[in-house]
Design an enzyme around this catalytic site. Structure first.
Site, short mmCIF file in Angstrom:
data_model
loop_
_atom_site.label_atom_id
_atom_site.label_comp_id
_atom_site.label_asym_id
_atom_site.label_seq_id
_atom_site.Cartn_x
_atom_site.Cartn_y
_atom_site.Cartn_z
N LYS A 149 108.15 35.68 -44.48
CA LYS A 149 108.50 36.06 -43.13
C LYS A 149 107.70 37.46 -42.86
O LYS A 149 107.91 38.29 -44.09
CB LYS A 149 110.11 36.15 -42.84
N TYR A 234 115.05 39.81 -38.65
CA TYR A 234 116.19 39.09 -39.22
C TYR A 234 117.49 38.93 -38.15
O TYR A 234 118.02 37.84 -38.14
CB TYR A 234 116.82 39.80 -40.53
#
Ligand code: NAD
Length: 405
Positions: A149, A234
């Site tokens: 990510k 996140y």
């Protein structure tokens, strides 16, 4: 799905809570009694032929500290090669994990992996803006792609990655470890299962001090953005996972301390609001300038769920507060990266898409682009509507046994 790869919640999923009456100043959970249930057997190494072989690209902090050790405990996955431009580091890493010197590749010899039938997948653990190049190169040589990510440094690159893998017929997974951990699944079950009543509000914070001037995270050409792409992601991704729905509108502000040399190319802090279907209002903050905190709170009509820390590699804590009780959910911890990697391997073996495919990472890129736009234009930005649940996700992952710690 194979019989050995159940995707249904394990019965143990329903255990592992300790409730305490709320008392003034009462500690919420650390004193909860521990489980007397038998320990979960560790996943046993499987014969090589039943394991998916990976080449890991990039031998930075995450790879050396977390990922290479995770392969050592994985059941379905095997480290087969490493790729780095630092020859000594590559050879040392290969040897340290039972490989040979011949398993150490450079970025220039990456394509030689095409001839390695024992390498079915690559795990890209490079600065964000390099993800596209290596995903495309991996797809061209017929390797499945597990990509760290954020999926890329911007929407265009993320779209290109999804396209390249689709065109080449290889699987693509965005490495969202928080969508594979037992405690996050417990939180999702609580949020979606009515335990909190109707969810009204969510607040999430992910902040840390980024001290290194000159490191790639502070360079736009390598990182694609600042705290939003690295840590704010996140908050977005976990909220989307917990609710299972997609945001409709964003409003955002960014700020960088004037004169701070760390923030000449990327932003320091972002505060943003997301509106989800059903009127769920989500408020998130991320920063490279505030002392470490990673929290997520879901406020429902009948109670509040609190994850603190919410995004750490270990020692996550989940508590549910009602007017009368504080319940700590304590689950046995399993290495988050092992769960994530083994899920991708199970999908490769079963020929199905992972729970967090490329489209899942691409959706976050689109939301982050809208957040930047809202901050730039100082007005709300509407997002494309995606009705339904888990619309960008594949089949749910194998549910680890969620036993009390
Ligand atoms: P890092 O700086 O520790 O390592 C980066 C690696 O890329 C190094 O091996 C470096 O040599 C290599 N590299 C190749 N070309 C480079 C270039 N042009 N400039 C700089 N480095 C170059 O970074 P990291 O913390 O390991 O992060 C790598 C990726 O993993 C990022 O996408 C990051 O977002 C992601 N990440 C994910 C998690 C997670 O919890 N899932 C945690 C940390 C990092």
């Amino acid at each position: 799905m194979t019989p050995a790869d159940p995707t249904r919640p394990h019965p143990a999923d329903q255990t592992g809570t300790e409730s305490h009456p709320t008392a003034p100043n009462a500690p919420a959970g650390p004193d909860a009694p521990t489980s007397t249930e038998p320990p979960v057997p560790p996943s046993l190494p499987q014969p090589q032929t039943r394991q998916v072989g990976y080449a890991v690209l990039g031998l930075g902090e995450l790879t050396l500290d977390e990922l290479l050790p995770a392969y050592a405990t994985a059941g379905r996955s095997r480290l087969a090669a490493v790729v780095s431009d630092d020859r000594d580091k590559a050879v040392q890493s290969a040897l340290a994990y039972g490989l040979s010197e011949a398993d150490a590749y450079s970025y220039d010899t990456f394509e030689d992996l095409a001839g390695r039938d024992d390498v079915q997948a690559v795990y890209i653990v490079l600065p964000n803006a390099l993800h596209r190049e290596y995903a495309e190169r991996a797809a061209r040589i017929g390797k499945h792609v597990l990509c760290e990510k954020p999926l890329a440094g911007n929407v265009e690159d993320a779209e290109a990655i999804v396209r390249a893998c689709r065109d080449a017929g290889v699987r693509l997974m965005t490495a969202y470890r928080c969508q594979y951990t037992p405690l996050h699944w417990r939180a999702r079950d609580l949020a979606q299962g009515g335990a909190l009543g109707t969810v009204k509000l969510i607040h999430s914070v992910n902040v840390q001090v980024e001290p290194d001037e000159g490191q790639w995270r502070l360079r736009r050409d390598l990182a694609g953005g600042g705290s939003l792409l690295d840590v704010g992601l996140y908050c977005i991704n976990t909220v989307r996972f917990l609710l299972g729905t997609e945001p409709l509108e964003v409003t955002a502000r960014t700020h960088s301390t004037p004169g701070d040399p760390r923030f000449t190319e990327v932003e320091e802090s972002v505060s943003f609001q997301l509106e989800f279907p059903g009127g769920v209002l989500v408020s998130c903050s991320c920063s490279y300038g505030a002392s470490h905190a990673r929290t997520l709170d879901v406020y429902g009509a009948q109670g509040r769920l609190s994850l603190d820390p919410a995004f750490d590699y270990t020692s996550l804590r989940l508590r549910v507060h009602t007017p009368d009780t504080v319940t700590e959910h304590r689950l046995r911890e399993t290495d988050q990266f092992t769960l994530e990697i083994d899920h991708f391997s199970a999908c490769i073996q079963a020929g199905r898409d992972p729970f967090t495919p490329g489209e899942e990472g691409l959706q976050d890129e689109r939301i982050m682009a809208a957040i930047y736009r809202s901050a730039r234009e100082r007005q709300p930005v509407r997002l494309d509507e995606h009705p339904g649940r888990d619309v960008f996700r594949g089949e749910p992952p194998e549910r680890p046994r969620m036993e009390r710690a």
